[in-house]
Design a protein around this motif. Structure first.
Motif, PDB file in Angstrom:
ATOM      1  N   LEU A  84      48.424  37.358  35.779  1.00  0.00           N
ATOM      2  CA  LEU A  84      49.200  37.710  34.637  1.00  0.00           C
ATOM      3  C   LEU A  84      49.230  36.641  33.742  1.00  0.00           C
ATOM      4  O   LEU A  84      49.096  36.758  32.392  1.00  0.00           O
ATOM      5  N   GLU A  87      46.056  37.003  31.532  1.00  0.00           N
ATOM      6  CA  GLU A  87      45.872  38.073  30.628  1.00  0.00           C
ATOM      7  C   GLU A  87      47.177  37.501  29.527  1.00  0.00           C
ATOM      8  O   GLU A  87      46.884  37.923  28.311  1.00  0.00           O
ATOM      9  N   ALA A  88      48.011  36.667  29.772  1.00  0.00           N
ATOM     10  CA  ALA A  88      48.814  36.088  28.730  1.00  0.00           C
ATOM     11  C   ALA A  88      48.160  35.246  27.968  1.00  0.00           C
ATOM     12  O   ALA A  88      48.351  35.444  26.842  1.00  0.00           O
ATOM     13  N   VAL A 170      56.682  37.716  29.519  1.00  0.00           N
ATOM     14  CA  VAL A 170      55.983  37.788  30.735  1.00  0.00           C
ATOM     15  C   VAL A 170      57.064  37.969  32.043  1.00  0.00           C
ATOM     16  O   VAL A 170      58.129  37.389  31.919  1.00  0.00           O
ATOM     17  N   SER A 221      53.855  41.860  22.687  1.00  0.00           N
ATOM     18  CA  SER A 221      53.465  42.549  23.977  1.00  0.00           C
ATOM     19  C   SER A 221      54.497  42.157  25.211  1.00  0.00           C
ATOM     20  O   SER A 221      54.976  41.057  25.165  1.00  0.00           O
ATOM     21  N   LEU A 223      54.091  41.691  29.540  1.00  0.00           N
ATOM     22  CA  LEU A 223      53.170  41.765  30.746  1.00  0.00           C
ATOM     23  C   LEU A 223      54.130  41.632  31.954  1.00  0.00           C
ATOM     24  O   LEU A 223      54.581  40.690  32.339  1.00  0.00           O
ATOM     25  N   GLU A 225      54.457  42.019  36.151  1.00  0.00           N
ATOM     26  CA  GLU A 225      53.527  42.278  37.586  1.00  0.00           C
ATOM     27  C   GLU A 225      54.087  43.167  38.376  1.00  0.00           C
ATOM     28  O   GLU A 225      55.528  43.514  38.325  1.00  0.00           O
ATOM     29  N   LEU A 257      49.301  44.571  36.746  1.00  0.00           N
ATOM     30  CA  LEU A 257      50.115  44.278  35.813  1.00  0.00           C
ATOM     31  C   LEU A 257      50.461  45.537  35.109  1.00  0.00           C
ATOM     32  O   LEU A 257      49.453  46.531  34.852  1.00  0.00           O
ATOM     33  N   ARG A 259      50.791  46.174  30.988  1.00  0.00           N
ATOM     34  CA  ARG A 259      50.902  45.717  29.867  1.00  0.00           C
ATOM     35  C   ARG A 259      51.460  46.706  28.607  1.00  0.00           C
ATOM     36  O   ARG A 259      51.076  47.799  28.707  1.00  0.00           O
ATOM     37  N   ARG A 261      52.227  46.956  24.683  1.00  0.00           N
ATOM     38  CA  ARG A 261      52.098  46.697  23.246  1.00  0.00           C
ATOM     39  C   ARG A 261      53.243  47.553  22.404  1.00  0.00           C
ATOM     40  O   ARG A 261      52.867  48.858  22.517  1.00  0.00           O
TER      41      ARG A 261
END
Ligand SMILES: C[S@@+](CC[C@H](N)C(=O)[O-])C[C@H]1O[C@@H](n2cnc3c(N)ncnc32)[C@H](O)[C@@H]1O
Length: 262
Positions: A84, A87-88, A170, A221, A223, A225, A257, A259, A261
């Motif tokens: 996570l 990706e963040a 997140v 965005s 994210l 888990e 994850l 994601r 957007r």
């Protein structure tokens, strides 16, 4: 058998190093160093034999290459959560020089928010948790890493405490199903509130997804888990929220994850 023996020896080294308040490498380099507090070490060994996690005895857990203070008030950070963070960073890096804001929902020990503050030195963060005592641990860690001025810690339910929309949200919220949790002794030492995601493990994630549109800036965005069993939420989110929803797998190929957007 050799593997078990090596694992036990490694744990022993880890506990002795923590007891002496030195690093593992330092202990291995100087094995002649005397043990100063045998009573404490003996107590730790007994508690470990009864299943207490190493991190709760040593008050240490590594995450993304750094060591965090941990106790029974917070979930022990897991290595899978590093995905996570990776990706963040990928999402934030091209844009972080401007006024970029990140929210970490269910911050626990603060390991995600603090790592992002350190890896992305100009972003501003909000970190929330329902648990006031978890936030005490997170604040301590933020202070230890000298990022306390860049992270605002807020107590409350999901997105309620946020002052406004953010660029990146997140969350590693609880996603273990209540039934599985009830029969799992390995996580009995950790706070139930940090793990229990309701009947299908998706209660909190579903609630969070429905709130998201009001809390993401344009081109923002999120994210989240998930465990394998919650990957259905991606289709659910696509249907209810629109935008672009993607499932990101871990190295073993398992969904890890979601994601989203805008
Ligand atoms: C799985 S733990 C994750 C902790 C930390 N982010 C990590 O990755 O190690 C989930 C956290 O969410 C918090 N939490 C549970 N329900 C919540 C809610 N409704 N709103 C905000 N936080 C919540 C728990 O107290 C716990 O600290």
């Amino acid at each position: 058998m050799a593997g078990i023996a090596l694992g036990v020896r490694r744990e022993g080294h880890f506990l002795v190093a923590a007891g002496l308040d030195i690093g593992l490498a330092d202990l291995l380099a100087h094995p002649e160093r005397p043990i100063t507090d045998e009573v404490k070490l003996q107590r730790w060994l007994e508690e470990r034999a009864h299943g207490a996690p190493l991190a709760y005895l040593s008050h240490r857990q590594d995450f993304f290459g750094r060591t965090f203070f941990i106790d029974e008030r917070v979930l022990i950070p897991r290595p899978e959560t590093e995905l996570l963070v990776e990706e963040a960073i990928l999402l934030a890096q091209p844009r972080w020089r401007g006024d970029f804001t990140i929210a970490d929902i269910g911050t626990g020990s603060g390991c995600i928010a603090i790592t992002l503050a350190l890896e992305l030195p100009h972003v501003r963060l909000w970190a929330t948790d329902l648990s006031a005592s978890a936030l005490e641990v997170a604040r301590r860690n933020a202070f230890d890493y000298a990022v306390e001025s860049r992270i605002t810690f807020l107590e409350g339910d999901l997105l309620d405490p946020l002052p406004g929309p953010v660029d990146l949200l997140v969350a590693n919220l609880p996603y273990v199903s209540s039934a599985w949790l009830a029969g799992e002794p390995s996580i009995a030492f950790e706070p139930r509130q940090a793990l229990d995601g309701g009947e299908d493990g998706a209660d909190l994630l579903r609630r969070l997804l429905l709130l998201l549109p009001s809390y993401l800036r344009s081109s923002g965005s999120a994210l989240l888990e998930i465990g394998e069993e919650q990957s259905f939420l991606a289709g659910w989110a696509q249907e209810h929220l629109g935008g672009t929803v993607t499932v990101i797998p871990d190295l073993a190929g398992k969904p890890r994850l979601i994601r989203l957007r805008t």
